[in-house]
Design an enzyme around this catalytic site. Structure first.
Site, short mmCIF file in Angstrom:
data_model
loop_
_atom_site.label_atom_id
_atom_site.label_comp_id
_atom_site.label_asym_id
_atom_site.label_seq_id
_atom_site.Cartn_x
_atom_site.Cartn_y
_atom_site.Cartn_z
N GLU A 182 23.92 -25.87 -10.18
CA GLU A 182 24.17 -25.86 -11.63
C GLU A 182 25.62 -26.23 -11.93
O GLU A 182 25.90 -26.96 -12.88
CB GLU A 182 23.85 -24.49 -12.23
CG GLU A 182 22.39 -24.07 -12.12
CD GLU A 182 21.44 -24.84 -13.03
OE1 GLU A 182 21.91 -25.66 -13.85
OE2 GLU A 182 20.22 -24.61 -12.92
N ARG A 186 26.33 -29.57 -14.11
CA ARG A 186 26.86 -29.32 -15.46
C ARG A 186 28.37 -29.54 -15.52
O ARG A 186 28.86 -30.38 -16.27
CB ARG A 186 26.53 -27.90 -15.92
CG ARG A 186 25.03 -27.64 -16.02
CD ARG A 186 24.72 -26.25 -16.58
NE ARG A 186 23.36 -25.84 -16.23
CZ ARG A 186 22.49 -25.26 -17.07
NH1 ARG A 186 22.82 -25.02 -18.31
NH2 ARG A 186 21.29 -24.92 -16.65
N ASP A 317 12.48 -31.52 -8.55
CA ASP A 317 12.64 -32.67 -9.45
C ASP A 317 13.75 -33.67 -9.12
O ASP A 317 13.49 -34.82 -8.78
CB ASP A 317 12.78 -32.18 -10.90
CG ASP A 317 13.68 -30.95 -11.05
OD1 ASP A 317 14.44 -30.65 -10.11
OD2 ASP A 317 13.64 -30.31 -12.11
N GLU A 485 13.63 -33.21 -21.01
CA GLU A 485 13.01 -34.23 -20.15
C GLU A 485 12.04 -35.17 -20.87
O GLU A 485 11.91 -36.34 -20.49
CB GLU A 485 12.31 -33.57 -18.96
CG GLU A 485 13.24 -32.86 -17.99
CD GLU A 485 13.69 -31.49 -18.48
OE1 GLU A 485 13.10 -30.97 -19.45
OE2 GLU A 485 14.66 -30.94 -17.91
N THR A 572 21.52 -35.78 -13.65
CA THR A 572 20.35 -35.03 -14.10
C THR A 572 20.69 -34.09 -15.26
O THR A 572 19.80 -33.44 -15.81
CB THR A 572 19.69 -34.28 -12.92
OG1 THR A 572 18.41 -33.79 -13.34
CG2 THR A 572 20.55 -33.12 -12.44
#
Ligand SMILES: *[C@@H]1O[C@H](CO)[C@@H](O)[C@H](O)[C@H]1NC(C)=O
Ligand SMILES: *[C@@H]1O[C@H](CO)[C@@H](O)[C@H](O)[C@H]1NC(C)=O
Length: 580
Positions: A182, A186, A317, A485, A572
């Site tokens: 994360e 991010r 994913d 998404e 992503t």
């Protein structure tokens, strides 16, 4: 400040929009879309403050003997990703312009409340107007929103926020460790794209400052990182890779670390993620579903034999998403070839085993819909597909479209369109106008003539709940948590095909989200998308709302050369990195 400027401009813009609506003319977009480009000539405005602990000076207990450098050599001229929009590439028609401004309005509303109630905190709680810190307390929402501020032309807010971000001290946190994945997608992703857009050197310096902390996670006996970066363990040289970690976690740091290596010229970042590439390449045929990697992996023994679940949704994913994106970021050079090979092979299996058509009441003339389900492999019975849909797996449409374009695979363009439309359709199917987090559908049979609507079969398989649209068996997890998404894939489909109807689909999705998530202060995750009328708000607004969801809506209603997919590759978390 941005709000003051915006509200002055609003009546004028409304007038302009009305005039051009009446006369049907096009007009050039004012301000934002042309100013998203970086302007390296300007004097830097930000001043970098290093964190209190310098991780690049920390001892490496498992040092690397020789570094694998970034692939050199000639970059290939890759095929264009975007449709040729011609003169429309830089202009908006009046309806689109109105929509773009509506998205910006939702962004500014959320951002202003974040500033007022949660400045420097990770997240605003959009019902109680307080804040919370699930990501170490380093202003996750602000770091994540920087590039969106820039794209929207909210420059004063961008610089104010960016200065606060380059002052963040990553050695200060209440936590003993952080979620490596994360923080990479991010914070590091956010810093790198804010740098790529603005050219402000302090942002790159802060990216290095953070990148060196994250790099410490690779200091394990086999140089595979763990799921958590625990600071004391890192300082004492007792880190180990995980034995049952989400497959996406260590494998989706590649874009961020590659961009960091490209921008700094320091190969150590590339070397770190290239070892994970080698592991994936070596084990691609070893799993219970050869060609794919299971959703959980033993990174310590470097084995993919344990997991029996295969999905491109939750847990796995972005492992798949990053394969074609790495090829693109590396400019298609010879060293990028393994990513193409892994993508092609994995998508063969995804197409064969995971994709399914749902049995629905639809006319044969309507565009086909596809979903990506989950396969379980049991020794006796072999692979078994569950007809599940997940909001998280909605990114897959965009992945197939990018792969289809870059590698010239026509079939992937069709699959990508089917997947993107599947998610768009699922939004429209619910009274809130938003699709659930996880749900099950009835699968068509393997032959084309086994896709006719069959009410008995739907009820036999558990459907028929009056709250659910026909074709759905359940809404297993009925929340919507402001995820991006679905609009991500619709946006990419629009940029790839130029089909204007997709903007109408996007607008319907946007209105559904506005209607069902709006709170007094901002927008909130909701408990149940299947209800009519008022929704229950869960008082949560994750940083991806500003970083991704509203960015994709903003971009689909912007002229197509704003963040062209031929110039940028998005991580992503929707952070655009310049294609070197
Ligand atoms: C951190 O340490 C490295 C290696 O000793 C050094 O090159 C770098 O300048 C230091 N960074 C800061 C901000 O002091
Ligand atoms: C509908 O599905 C049921 C199984 O649930 C099956 O027995 C029946 O033959 C199907 N009807 C048609 C027309 O295919």
């Amino acid at each position: 400040m941005a709000v003051i400027r915006r509200s002055r401009a609003a009546p004028l813009l409304a007038l302009v929009v009305t005039l051009f609506l009446l006369f049907g003319l096009e007009y050039s977009v004012p301000g934002p879309p042309s100013s998203y480009r970086s302007s390296p000539k300007l004097k830097p405005r930000l001043h970098f403050t290093p964190s209190g602990f310098n991780w690049s000076a920390a001892e490496q207990y498992y040092p690397v003997e020789s570094l694998t450098p970034l692939p050199k050599g000639r970059r290939t001229q890759l095929p264009k990703v975007q449709h040729d929009f011609g003169k429309h590439a830089q202009r908006n028609d009046a309806v689109t312009e109105k929509r773009r401004l509506a998205v910006m309005d939702a962004f500014v509303r959320s951002w202003e409340s974040y500033k007022q109630f949660a400045w420097l905190q990770d997240e605003l709680t959009p019902v109680s107007a307080e804040s919370k810190n699930p990501f170490g307390g380093w202003a996750a929402t602000m770091v994540d929103a920087l590039d969106t501020l820039w794209m929207m032309g909210l420059k004063e807010d961008f610089f104010k926020a960016a200065q606060a971000v380059v002052d963040i001290d990553f050695s200060k946190t209440e936590e003993t460790g952080i979620n490596l994945f994360e923080t990479t997608i991010r914070h590091l992703g956010g810093l790198l794209s804010a740098y790529d857009l603005s050219g402000e050197p302090a942002l790159l310096a802060k990216a290095v400052d953070l990148g060196d902390m994250l790099y410490m996670a690779f200091d394990t006996p086999n140089r595979m990182p763990g799921f958590w970066l625990t600071f004391e363990n890192a300082k004492n040289g007792i880190q180990k890779a995980g034995t049952y970690d989400p497959s996406a976690a260590p494998t989706s740091m590649s874009l961020e670390f590659t961009r960091l290596a490209q921008l700094t010229g320091d190969d150590k970042y590339y070397d770190a993620i290239d070892r994970i590439r080698a592991f994936l390449e070596r084990t691609q045929e070893d799993s219970l579903l050869p060609g794919m990697w299971p959703s959980q992996i033993n990174f310590r023994s470097q084995s993919v034999r344990n997991g029996n679940t295969f999905t491109i949704g939750a847990l796995a994913d972005s492992l798949y998403e990053y394969l074609p994106k790495m090829f693109v970021l590396l400019g298609g050079r010879a060293g990028a070839k393994p990513y193409e090979k892994m993508y092609r092979r994995a998508m063969e299996i995804v197409s064969e085993r995971l994709l399914f058509k749902p049995m629905l009441k639809r006319k044969p003339t309507e565009p086909p819909l596809l979903f990506a389900g989950t396969v379980y492999v049991h020794d006796e019975a072999g692979p078994h597909l569950i007809g599940e849909g997940q909001h998280l797996s909605c990114f897959a449409g965009g992945m197939f479209l990018l792969g289809g374009k870059v590698f010239g695979i026509q079939e992937h363009l069709e699959i990508g369109e089917g997947l993107a439309r599947g998610c768009g359709w699922a939004y429209a199917a619910f009274p809130t106008g938003v699709m659930p987090e996880i749900f099950n559908l009835v699968q068509c049979g393997p032959h084309d003539d086994e896709c006719e609507w069959n009410e008995t079969r739907w009820r036999d398989e558990g459907g028929g709940d009056s709250r659910l649209p026909s074709g759905f068996i359940n809404a297993r997890d009925p929340r919507y948590i402001l995820r991006p998404e679905a609009i991500e894939s619709i946006f990419i489909l629009y940029r790839v095909t130029g089909n204007e109807e997709l903007r109408d689909i996007a607008w319907d999705m946007f209105q559904g989200i506005m209607k069902s998530t709006k709170t007094e202060h901002a927008y909130s995750a909701i408990a149940d998308v299947t209800v009519e009328g008022e929704t229950r708000k869960d008082d949560s607004m994750e940083s991806f709302w500003l970083a991704e969801t509203l960015k994709y809506f903003y971009l689909i209603f912007s002229p197509p050369d704003v963040i062209s997919l031929d110039d940028y590759v998005l991580n992503t978390e929707a952070h655009p990195f310049k294609r070197a």
